[in-house]
Design an enzyme around this catalytic site. Structure first.
Site, mmCIF file in Angstrom:
data_model
loop_
_atom_site.group_PDB
_atom_site.id
_atom_site.type_symbol
_atom_site.label_atom_id
_atom_site.label_comp_id
_atom_site.label_asym_id
_atom_site.label_seq_id
_atom_site.Cartn_x
_atom_site.Cartn_y
_atom_site.Cartn_z
ATOM 1 N N THR A 112 0.858 -1.198 0.000
ATOM 2 C CA THR A 112 0.000 0.000 0.000
ATOM 3 C C THR A 112 0.891 1.244 0.000
ATOM 4 O OG1 THR A 112 -0.112 -0.140 2.411
ATOM 5 C CG2 THR A 112 -1.994 -1.030 1.200
ATOM 6 N N ARG A 131 4.302 2.234 -2.430
ATOM 7 C CA ARG A 131 4.608 2.748 -3.767
ATOM 8 C C ARG A 131 4.940 1.577 -4.693
ATOM 9 N NH1 ARG A 131 2.329 6.625 -2.563
ATOM 10 N NH2 ARG A 131 2.957 8.813 -2.752
ATOM 11 N N ASP A 167 -2.194 -2.208 -3.698
ATOM 12 C CA ASP A 167 -2.955 -0.979 -3.934
ATOM 13 C C ASP A 167 -2.179 -0.046 -4.860
ATOM 14 O OD1 ASP A 167 -5.189 0.776 -3.454
ATOM 15 O OD2 ASP A 167 -3.846 2.006 -2.220
ATOM 16 N N GLU A 227 1.720 3.614 -12.605
ATOM 17 C CA GLU A 227 0.278 3.850 -12.447
ATOM 18 C C GLU A 227 -0.105 5.295 -12.787
ATOM 19 O OE1 GLU A 227 -0.010 2.966 -8.153
ATOM 20 O OE2 GLU A 227 -0.429 5.093 -7.840
ATOM 21 N N HIS A 266 -4.998 2.402 -5.944
ATOM 22 C CA HIS A 266 -4.373 3.381 -5.033
ATOM 23 C C HIS A 266 -5.440 4.154 -4.233
ATOM 24 C CE1 HIS A 266 -0.415 5.826 -4.526
ATOM 25 N NE2 HIS A 266 -1.110 5.801 -3.405
#
Ligand code: COI
Length: 326
Positions: free
Chosen positions: A229, A231, A255, A260, A292
């Protein structure tokens, strides 16, 4: 005191209005995302509030040329901003420190989703396959959970894990006293080799890019659950896909993923995505991917907006600014 705001979402608006009233600032809504085509919108603002869009050297120069001297990102991480270039040209940068509980709660949810094989259970039940084969989970009290990074979020994760009765390992160059009450601090290598579940809570930096790559997977226990969760750049996605295919990694809950930027927070349902690794990861029944959203709670969004506006106002007035990065 004019503060330029980029990328204000609808759900942030009330918080912006409240923060403006509290600080006496005038907010100038500058556009959907900051880019070279709209930097001029910030020309009367010495301070800006932005969010996740990459801000490279050229954009920093452009903002500087119209008088901007401080950019506050409404995020904890500031790896999307070329901070070194900002330092060189005399542009100040700030982040915010919103409720760590937002991400910590989500990380716990991701850990449970991974160890209880929830994605496979839900997918199968949707096709009315209610059989039990292959979806037996494990209980946290029987597992060792490694928390890599014990800043505010990692420590909040350790605090939560303490209630589940699992063994907790932690690593961080600067150990945290509270986390140390529940977790055993070990080296990163030891954490990799002893943990059944590994959850990442470190900021992105050049030195830790692909920290979790082929060599790290080699060290891990077979069937390890990996939760990220923090990077995407922390994990070498190609090596993760290999490790999932080989069964070395038993489950992943992510996440965040590499590359991204430009994908998440946009409605791209009619677009062919240019991220094959995301497609592969999403195809695995033991890999749960979210866009994210660990930060995304009412409490955290309020903090992000209000602290960013307070930080910009502090830049104008010269008050102490706890969020100043450079
Ligand atoms: C951060 O605050 O650093 C985050 O990861 C959340 C953000 C990308 C909206």
């Amino acid at each position: 005191m004019k503060i330029g705001v980029y990328s204000a979402r609808r759900d942030e608006r009330d918080f912006f209005a409240h923060a403006a009233e509290e600080s006496g600032a005038e907010l100038v809504m500058c556009g959907p995302v900051p880019e070279l085509s709209n930097y001029q919108a910030a020309r009367e603002c010495r301070a800006l509030s932005v969010i996740t869009t990459p801000i490279d050297a050229r954009l920093l120069d452009a903002f500087y040329s119209v008088g901007v001297r401080f950019i506050s990102t409404r995020t904890v991480g500031y790896d999307h901003i070329d901070v070194e270039h900002a330092r060189r040209i005399g542009m100040h940068i700030g982040n915010v420190s919103y409720s760590p509980d937002s991400v910590a709660d989500y990380a716990l949810m991701m850990i449970l989703i991974a160890v209880r094989k929830l994605k496979a259970i839900v997918l199968r039940a949707q096709g009315q396959d209610f059989s039990l084969g292959g979806v037996r989970g494990r209980e946290l009290r029987d597992l060792t959970v490694g928390v890599a990074g014990t800043g505010r979020i990692g420590t909040a994760v350790v605090r939560r894990l303490a209630g589940f009765g699992c063994r907790i390992l932690a690593c961080d160059p600067v150990p945290n006293r509270e986390a140390g009450a529940w977790a055993e601090y070990v080296s990163f290598e030891e954490l990799l080799s002893r943990s059944d579940v590994i959850t990442l809570h470190m900021p992105a930096a050049q030195e830790n890019e692909h920290l979790i790559g082929a060599a790290a997977f080699q060290r891990m226990k077979p069937g390890v659950c990996l939760v990220n969760t923090a990077r995407g750049s922390l994990i070498d996605t190609g090596a993760l896909i290999d490790a999932l295919e080989e069964g070395k990694v038993g489950a992943a809950a992510l996440d965040v993923i590499e590359n991204e930027a430009g994908l998440y927070y946009n409605d791209l349902k009619c677009v062919n995505l240019k991220n094959r690794e995301l497609a592969v990861l999403r195809s695995f029944p033991n890999t749960f991917v979210t866009p994210h959203t660990a930060f995304y709670t009412e409490h955290a969004v309020r903090d992000m907006v209000e602290f960013s506006v307070q930080s910009c106002a502090a830049f104008y007035t010269g008050a102490d600014n706890p969020w100043l990065v450079v």
